[in-house]
Structures are given as structure tokens and as C-alpha cells.
Write a protein that holds these residues in place. Structure first.
Motif, PDB file in Angstrom:
ATOM      1  N   LYS A 111       0.806  -1.022  -0.124  1.00 17.72           N
ATOM      2  CA  LYS A 111      -0.030  -0.036   0.065  1.00 17.72           C
ATOM      3  C   LYS A 111       0.979   1.125  -0.012  1.00 17.72           C
ATOM      4  CE  LYS A 111      -3.768  -2.026   2.605  1.00 17.72           C
ATOM      5  NZ  LYS A 111      -4.719  -1.980   3.957  1.00 17.72           N
ATOM      6  N   VAL A 112       0.513   1.961  -0.842  1.00 22.48           N
ATOM      7  CA  VAL A 112       1.447   3.448  -0.969  1.00 22.48           C
ATOM      8  C   VAL A 112       0.575   4.586  -1.356  1.00 22.48           C
ATOM      9  CG1 VAL A 112       1.935   3.150  -3.275  1.00 22.48           C
ATOM     10  CG2 VAL A 112       3.701   4.322  -1.925  1.00 22.48           C
ATOM     11  N   VAL A 113       1.063   5.815  -0.786  1.00 20.61           N
ATOM     12  CA  VAL A 113       0.234   6.882  -0.856  1.00 20.61           C
ATOM     13  C   VAL A 113       1.552   7.869  -1.525  1.00 20.61           C
ATOM     14  CG1 VAL A 113      -0.701   9.160   0.157  1.00 20.61           C
ATOM     15  CG2 VAL A 113      -1.236   6.778   0.983  1.00 20.61           C
ATOM     16  N   VAL A 114       1.071   8.470  -2.806  1.00 21.44           N
ATOM     17  CA  VAL A 114       2.113   9.090  -3.570  1.00 21.44           C
ATOM     18  C   VAL A 114       1.658  10.710  -3.839  1.00 21.44           C
ATOM     19  CG1 VAL A 114       3.290   9.168  -5.735  1.00 21.44           C
ATOM     20  CG2 VAL A 114       2.846   7.110  -4.731  1.00 21.44           C
ATOM     21  N   LYS A 115       2.474  11.630  -3.716  1.00 22.34           N
ATOM     22  CA  LYS A 115       2.339  12.945  -3.866  1.00 22.34           C
ATOM     23  C   LYS A 115       2.504  12.996  -5.361  1.00 22.34           C
ATOM     24  CE  LYS A 115       3.545  14.956   0.496  1.00 22.34           C
ATOM     25  NZ  LYS A 115       4.579  15.983   1.202  1.00 22.34           N
ATOM     26  N   ALA A 116       1.604  13.883  -5.936  1.00 25.15           N
ATOM     27  CA  ALA A 116       1.632  13.753  -7.299  1.00 25.15           C
ATOM     28  C   ALA A 116       1.367  15.294  -7.945  1.00 25.15           C
ATOM     29  CB  ALA A 116       0.935  12.826  -8.217  1.00 25.15           C
ATOM     30  N   VAL A 117       1.848  15.787  -9.038  1.00 24.64           N
ATOM     31  CA  VAL A 117       1.515  17.172  -9.748  1.00 24.64           C
ATOM     32  C   VAL A 117       1.651  16.845 -11.271  1.00 24.64           C
ATOM     33  CG1 VAL A 117       4.063  17.710 -10.032  1.00 24.64           C
ATOM     34  CG2 VAL A 117       2.338  19.400  -9.468  1.00 24.64           C
ATOM     35  N   ALA A 118       0.502  17.810 -11.754  1.00 19.99           N
ATOM     36  CA  ALA A 118       0.398  17.650 -13.291  1.00 19.99           C
ATOM     37  C   ALA A 118       0.279  19.008 -13.716  1.00 19.99           C
ATOM     38  CB  ALA A 118      -0.868  16.851 -13.780  1.00 19.99           C
ATOM     39  N   PHE A 119       0.744  19.505 -14.830  1.00 20.74           N
ATOM     40  CA  PHE A 119       0.793  20.823 -15.608  1.00 20.74           C
ATOM     41  C   PHE A 119       0.107  20.810 -16.771  1.00 20.74           C
ATOM     42  CE2 PHE A 119       4.469  20.323 -12.686  1.00 20.74           C
ATOM     43  CZ  PHE A 119       4.456  21.623 -12.066  1.00 20.74           C
TER      44      PHE A 119
END
Length: 97
Positions: A48-56
Motif C-alpha cells: 500500500k502506498v500513498v504518492v504525492k503527485a503533480v500535473a501541469f
């Protein structure tokens, strides 16, 4: 040749409000959640993993319209966060999983 690429099937767990870079480019911060079974050392392990992400750009605008809890296959690369204390997944594409 050095490679920095990540493909992750995950659900959209949280989406922040759209923001804009100083150049006026849309930017969207997200939190993605993933859960799977993977083989490790001869047995199955639950990951189980929680990932911070960003999109532009237009990708950020498309992602902002997706439902919380929807599952996608994201691809992109990893980079340090601005403070350099954590990693951020920079999404370059997403497709239905």
C-alpha cells in the motif's frame, strides 16, 4: 543511459485546488493511493502506498475533472519536492486502468 520513469495504477484520493505557476501554467497537486500484491522473497506481499503527485498544463485541467476514487494508469517521472525532503510524482499522462 539513465532512466527516471514510473508507471503506477492508482486511484485519485485527493485533489487540491488548481493553481497557476508564475508563467500562468495550470498546476494541480494530487494524492494517489495504490494497493496490490507483489511477489517478494518467495511469497506474496501486500503493498500500500500513498504518492504525492503533480500535473501541469492541459493534463492538469483534464485531471481536475476526474472523480475522487477513480482508478487510472499514470505515467511520468519522480523529482524532489521543492523543499527536497520528499519525492513527487510528475504525471505526464494518464489512461483508464
Amino acid at each position: 543511459m539513465q532512466t527516471n520513469s514510473l508507471v503506477l495504477s492508482a486511484c485519485i484520493a485527493e485533489v487540491e485546488s488548481m493553481r497557476y505557476t508564475p508563467a500562468g501554467i495550470p498546476a494541480l497537486n494530487l494524492r494517489l493511493e495504490h494497493e496490490s500484491q507483489v511477489p517478494e522473497a518467495g511469497s506474496q506481499r501486500t503493498v500500500k502506498v500513498v504518492v504525492k503527485a503533480v500535473a501541469f498544463g492541459t493534463l492538469a485541467e483534464r485531471l481536475a475533472r476526474q472523480a475522487i476514487g477513480s482508478v487510472w494508469r499514470f505515467s511520468g517521472f519522480l523529482a524532489n519536492a521543492r523543499q527536497g525532503k520528499s519525492l513527487v510524482f510528475h504525471i505526464q499522462e494518464f489512461l483508464p486502468d
